[in-house]
Design an enzyme around this catalytic site. Sequence first.
Site, PDB file in Angstrom:
ATOM      1  CG  HIS A  36      36.413  44.113  47.925  1.00 52.19           C
ATOM      2  ND1 HIS A  36      35.795  42.891  47.727  1.00 52.19           N
ATOM      3  CD2 HIS A  36      37.711  43.933  47.586  1.00 52.19           C
ATOM      4  CE1 HIS A  36      36.670  42.014  47.286  1.00 52.19           C
ATOM      5  NE2 HIS A  36      37.852  42.617  47.196  1.00 52.19           N
ATOM      6  CG  ASP A 321      41.546  39.218  49.883  1.00 52.27           C
ATOM      7  OD1 ASP A 321      42.134  40.010  49.117  1.00 52.27           O
ATOM      8  OD2 ASP A 321      41.150  38.092  49.496  1.00 52.27           O
TER       9      ASP A 321
END
EC number: 3.1.3.2
Length: 449
Positions: A36, A321
Amino acid sequence: MVSAISIVAIFALEGFVTTYSDGTKDLVFVQTLWRHGDRSPTKTFKTDPFQEDAWQFGGGGWGQLSPAGMKQHLNLGKMLRNRYVTNYNFLPNKYNAKQIYVRSTDVNRTIISAMSNLLGQYGQNDNSSTPGLDYPDVDGWPAGYVPIAVHTVDDDTDHLGNMESTCPFKDQVWELAKTSDEVKSFVNSADVQAVLGNLTNYCGQPVDIDNLWIITNALYIEQIYYNATLRTKNNWFTDAFYAKADAINDQVQLFQNGIFKTVPNIVNGHDVGVLTRKVRGGPILNDMVMHINLKLMCQGQTTPNCTWINNLKNYIYSAHDTTIYAFFSALLIEEYAVKPSGGYPLYSAAVLLELYIDSVDKKPYFKMVYHEQDGSGFKDVTMGIQGCPQNSSYCDLDILRNFANTIKPDQPIDQWCLTDLNKSSSFATVSMLFIAAILAINNNFLGLF
């Protein structure tokens, strides 16, 4: 430079289909995994002057995508369109629901990142879509905006995209890993203990390697949005001290993803490195390889169970991540692809896994490409994978399959997560002995005939 690039067009039953070729390599399928965009902290420490009410963008509150994060994914979407639509002529000029599938983890920031990215790919007022056919031709509807479905599953059971999904087995493996000599030596070192001790005093709560990320992540984001105020209100904050804390957290993240200097790292009979990579990155790596295997198996097949994958050209995961890093760690290229060592991928980072078929030898190959952050291009990371050639961007698919098999969870992940670490070990040992006995008996019987 890529040589002998050509665009080849063919006709299919449902209209005009295009394929991209690089020499003898024909692109047939792409899987995309991205992080994101820019967000607010997901939580913070007790004495932090910037609590949840300090974050008003994106609807307000913890973990929300910012306008900057939306823009990052808009930009990435435009880059992906330029690569696969404009340059490669691989994906359709106009959105096709049969060719693109998007799966997001079930949090606002990944869902809205996907929406922002798809806006860049298929939502621009560029005459690629038709009012009244692809979107309402009415006042108030943004011209060119084509809404595209983003699918999701419950976050607690999303073992593909959410590395923090509920998984007691994974927690047990991490607790065991922390008792290894390598982790204990690191944690008990004077430098690490000094930083953790200082943070405990500064933050008004106990700080250890399990919650250090909360502090470093909050401080990272606060430097973007409240840099001057941060340094005034937290007078203990300095760039040098933050760098020390962040470096410690980077090393912890390596451990948490099953990356150790001690190989194998055996604790109580368990290889905690392999187990960690299996339970974290194993599911998504194997999901991608499963899609590839289905794509290849269904080539030329017209059975109903092959229809979906035959039509599909791009499968997208909108995630985190931690997802990308677990994926890279499963392939043992985390330090090759992401710098600094142990540092997690930046906002809007993306992995492109491309499947090719060689038109001469008819064998499947893959190529892996990485987008580091907003403003960067695409870099080839295929050569970082052990067993892949150092003089080519293409690698034999069996290399990827072997990694997936090696790191495949021992059971379906939903079941494995509910397995007790020690009991599963005992059960596995008994099972292997039982299988060995059966094989021995069978061999003896076969010898009689």
